[in-house]
Design a protein around this motif. Structure first.
Motif, short mmCIF file in Angstrom:
data_model
loop_
_atom_site.label_atom_id
_atom_site.label_comp_id
_atom_site.label_asym_id
_atom_site.label_seq_id
_atom_site.Cartn_x
_atom_site.Cartn_y
_atom_site.Cartn_z
N GLN A 72 -26.95 -17.87 -9.04
CA GLN A 72 -28.25 -17.76 -8.39
C GLN A 72 -28.19 -16.68 -7.01
O GLN A 72 -28.40 -17.14 -5.91
CB GLN A 72 -28.90 -18.95 -7.91
N GLU A 73 -27.48 -15.52 -7.44
CA GLU A 73 -27.42 -14.45 -6.16
C GLU A 73 -27.16 -13.10 -6.79
O GLU A 73 -27.00 -12.90 -7.93
CB GLU A 73 -25.95 -14.91 -5.37
N TYR A 74 -27.29 -12.08 -5.88
CA TYR A 74 -27.28 -10.69 -6.48
C TYR A 74 -25.97 -10.52 -6.32
O TYR A 74 -25.15 -10.65 -5.87
CB TYR A 74 -27.96 -9.62 -5.29
N TRP A 75 -25.46 -9.41 -7.20
CA TRP A 75 -24.14 -8.95 -7.60
C TRP A 75 -24.08 -7.36 -7.83
O TRP A 75 -24.81 -7.02 -8.71
CB TRP A 75 -23.30 -9.99 -8.43
N HIS A 76 -23.36 -6.85 -7.03
CA HIS A 76 -23.14 -5.50 -7.04
C HIS A 76 -21.99 -5.07 -7.96
O HIS A 76 -20.79 -5.61 -7.69
CB HIS A 76 -22.91 -4.66 -5.70
N LYS A 77 -22.21 -4.51 -9.05
CA LYS A 77 -21.04 -4.66 -10.22
C LYS A 77 -19.94 -3.56 -9.64
O LYS A 77 -19.99 -2.59 -9.15
CB LYS A 77 -21.64 -4.04 -11.60
N GLY A 78 -18.77 -4.11 -9.39
CA GLY A 78 -17.61 -3.46 -8.79
C GLY A 78 -17.64 -3.53 -7.31
O GLY A 78 -16.55 -2.96 -6.74
N GLY A 79 -18.57 -4.29 -6.55
CA GLY A 79 -18.41 -4.31 -5.32
C GLY A 79 -17.11 -5.02 -4.88
O GLY A 79 -16.67 -4.79 -3.75
N THR A 80 -16.29 -6.12 -5.53
CA THR A 80 -15.06 -6.52 -5.05
C THR A 80 -14.14 -5.85 -5.90
O THR A 80 -12.83 -5.58 -5.16
CB THR A 80 -15.23 -8.06 -5.53
N SER A 81 -14.14 -5.68 -6.93
CA SER A 81 -13.06 -5.19 -8.14
C SER A 81 -12.92 -3.87 -7.93
O SER A 81 -11.87 -2.84 -8.16
CB SER A 81 -13.50 -5.45 -9.38
N GLY A 82 -13.93 -2.74 -7.39
CA GLY A 82 -13.81 -1.23 -7.43
C GLY A 82 -14.20 -0.87 -8.86
O GLY A 82 -14.64 0.47 -8.69
N ASN A 83 -14.48 -1.72 -9.74
CA ASN A 83 -14.90 -1.02 -10.90
C ASN A 83 -16.52 -0.87 -11.08
O ASN A 83 -17.27 -1.41 -11.87
CB ASN A 83 -14.64 -2.09 -12.29
N THR A 84 -16.98 -0.08 -10.15
CA THR A 84 -18.30 0.23 -10.25
C THR A 84 -18.91 1.08 -11.35
O THR A 84 -18.22 1.77 -12.07
CB THR A 84 -18.81 1.19 -8.77
N GLN A 85 -20.27 0.98 -11.37
CA GLN A 85 -20.68 1.58 -12.36
C GLN A 85 -21.90 2.63 -11.85
O GLN A 85 -23.06 2.30 -11.38
CB GLN A 85 -21.45 0.84 -13.49
N GLN A 86 -21.71 3.94 -12.24
CA GLN A 86 -22.59 4.90 -11.47
C GLN A 86 -23.57 5.26 -12.56
O GLN A 86 -23.20 5.74 -13.63
CB GLN A 86 -21.96 6.35 -11.12
N ILE A 87 -24.88 5.15 -12.28
CA ILE A 87 -26.04 5.15 -13.11
C ILE A 87 -26.42 6.54 -13.37
O ILE A 87 -26.45 7.40 -12.61
CB ILE A 87 -27.53 4.54 -12.75
N THR A 88 -26.37 7.06 -14.82
CA THR A 88 -26.60 8.37 -15.26
C THR A 88 -27.95 8.47 -15.81
O THR A 88 -28.76 9.55 -15.67
CB THR A 88 -25.56 8.89 -16.25
N SER A 89 -28.63 7.30 -16.32
CA SER A 89 -30.00 7.07 -16.65
C SER A 89 -30.31 5.96 -16.92
O SER A 89 -29.46 5.04 -17.11
CB SER A 89 -30.03 8.13 -18.17
N LEU A 90 -31.69 5.40 -16.81
CA LEU A 90 -32.10 4.22 -17.18
C LEU A 90 -33.32 4.38 -17.85
O LEU A 90 -34.28 5.13 -17.51
CB LEU A 90 -32.31 3.54 -15.87
N SER A 91 -33.56 3.73 -18.75
CA SER A 91 -34.74 3.48 -19.84
C SER A 91 -35.04 2.23 -20.35
O SER A 91 -34.25 1.33 -20.01
CB SER A 91 -34.70 4.63 -20.87
N TYR A 92 -36.24 2.12 -20.81
CA TYR A 92 -36.63 0.63 -21.10
C TYR A 92 -37.11 0.80 -22.77
O TYR A 92 -37.49 2.00 -22.85
CB TYR A 92 -37.81 0.08 -20.44
N ASP A 93 -37.13 -0.14 -23.39
CA ASP A 93 -37.49 0.00 -24.84
C ASP A 93 -38.82 -0.07 -25.08
O ASP A 93 -39.88 -0.09 -24.22
CB ASP A 93 -36.70 -1.18 -25.60
N CYS A 94 -39.46 -0.05 -26.40
CA CYS A 94 -40.76 0.09 -26.69
C CYS A 94 -41.56 -0.89 -26.33
O CYS A 94 -42.90 -0.84 -25.91
CB CYS A 94 -41.09 0.27 -28.22
#
Length: 245
Positions: A72-94
């Protein structure tokens, strides 16, 4: 950066932030599933959930943020491990009820240290599903339609597992424990032996030595925490594709 300023790059549609939020079909908890896929390899890395705030944070930072249903909290992927994910595109389905987030992954996506969370393969034997969790199985290259470079991803994963677990008696464990100098020495030795095999015009020997060289190069990449995908992306950037008329 306001999400509405970034949406032309990420969403590729002329939507305001308010329109985007209204378009997505949030569930009763205000969440939407987000599938994360590697931009280079196209491998599905993980599935997590976003709410409006984590989507906003993702767009603002251009890195993935999620809502943890268990904590029940926000988490930044890689915020602790360093394994971040840099977004190149974001889309949604039909239907607007699922997000697809394409990323450049700076390390494994799974908490186990594996590249992808989807490593449990389901096979069908006599109409009964069996679960395969053998992290060191290898495929034999064939013309069966499988990815002919799949063995590289499997070998990279095995080397990563060895680095994490350090099982006693394994050669890869020995290399990591000896450190960068030993690994570089082996890369140099295998390079020299590859050159000799090529000069001898012995393809059987060359195949063997190139295989050794590739393996030790993957160990070197793991030691330096440089993903193979980064090397492939660099090759992709250098490759000039013919223009279509």
């Amino acid at each position: 950066m306001n999400p509405s300023d970034f949406q032309h790059e990420i969403i590729h549609q002329s939507l305001s932030w308010e329109q985007l939020v209204a378009t997505i079909k949030w569930d009763t908890d205000g969440l939407v599933p987000a599938i994360v896929q590697d931009q280079g390899s196209k491998q599905v890395l993980m599935l997590a959930y976003m709410n409006q705030e984590s989507l906003k944070r993702s767009l603002d930072s251009q890195e993935t943020w999620f809502w943890s249903r268990s904590r029940q909290e926000y988490w930044h992927k890689g915020g602790t491990s360093g394994n971040t994910q840099q977004i190149t595109s974001l889309s949604y389905d039909c239907d607007g009820d699922t997000l697809l987030v394409m990323v450049h992954a700076n390390g494994p996506a799974c908490h186990t240290g594996r590249i992808s969370c989807f490593y449990n393969e389901v096979n069908e034997v006599d109409n009964q599903p069996t679960f395969n969790n053998n992290e060191e199985q290898h495929t034999t290259p064939s013309n069966s339609g499988k990815d002919r470079f799949a063995i590289l991803a499997e070998l990279e994963q095995m080397i990563s597992d060895r680095d994490r677990d350090r099982p006693e008696g394994a050669y890869t464990t020995y290399l990591f424990e000896k450190g960068i100098d030993k690994i570089l020495k082996k890369v140099g030795e295998e390079t020299a032996e590859t050159i000799i095999a090529a000069k001898n015009q012995d393809n059987d020997e060359l195949r063997y030595e190139v295989s050794d060289l590739i393996y030790h190069l993957l160990v070197l990449l793991q030691e330096r925490k440089l993903p193979l995908d980064d090397v492939l992306a660099e090759l992709d950037r250098r490759h000039e594709r013919p223009r279509k008329d």
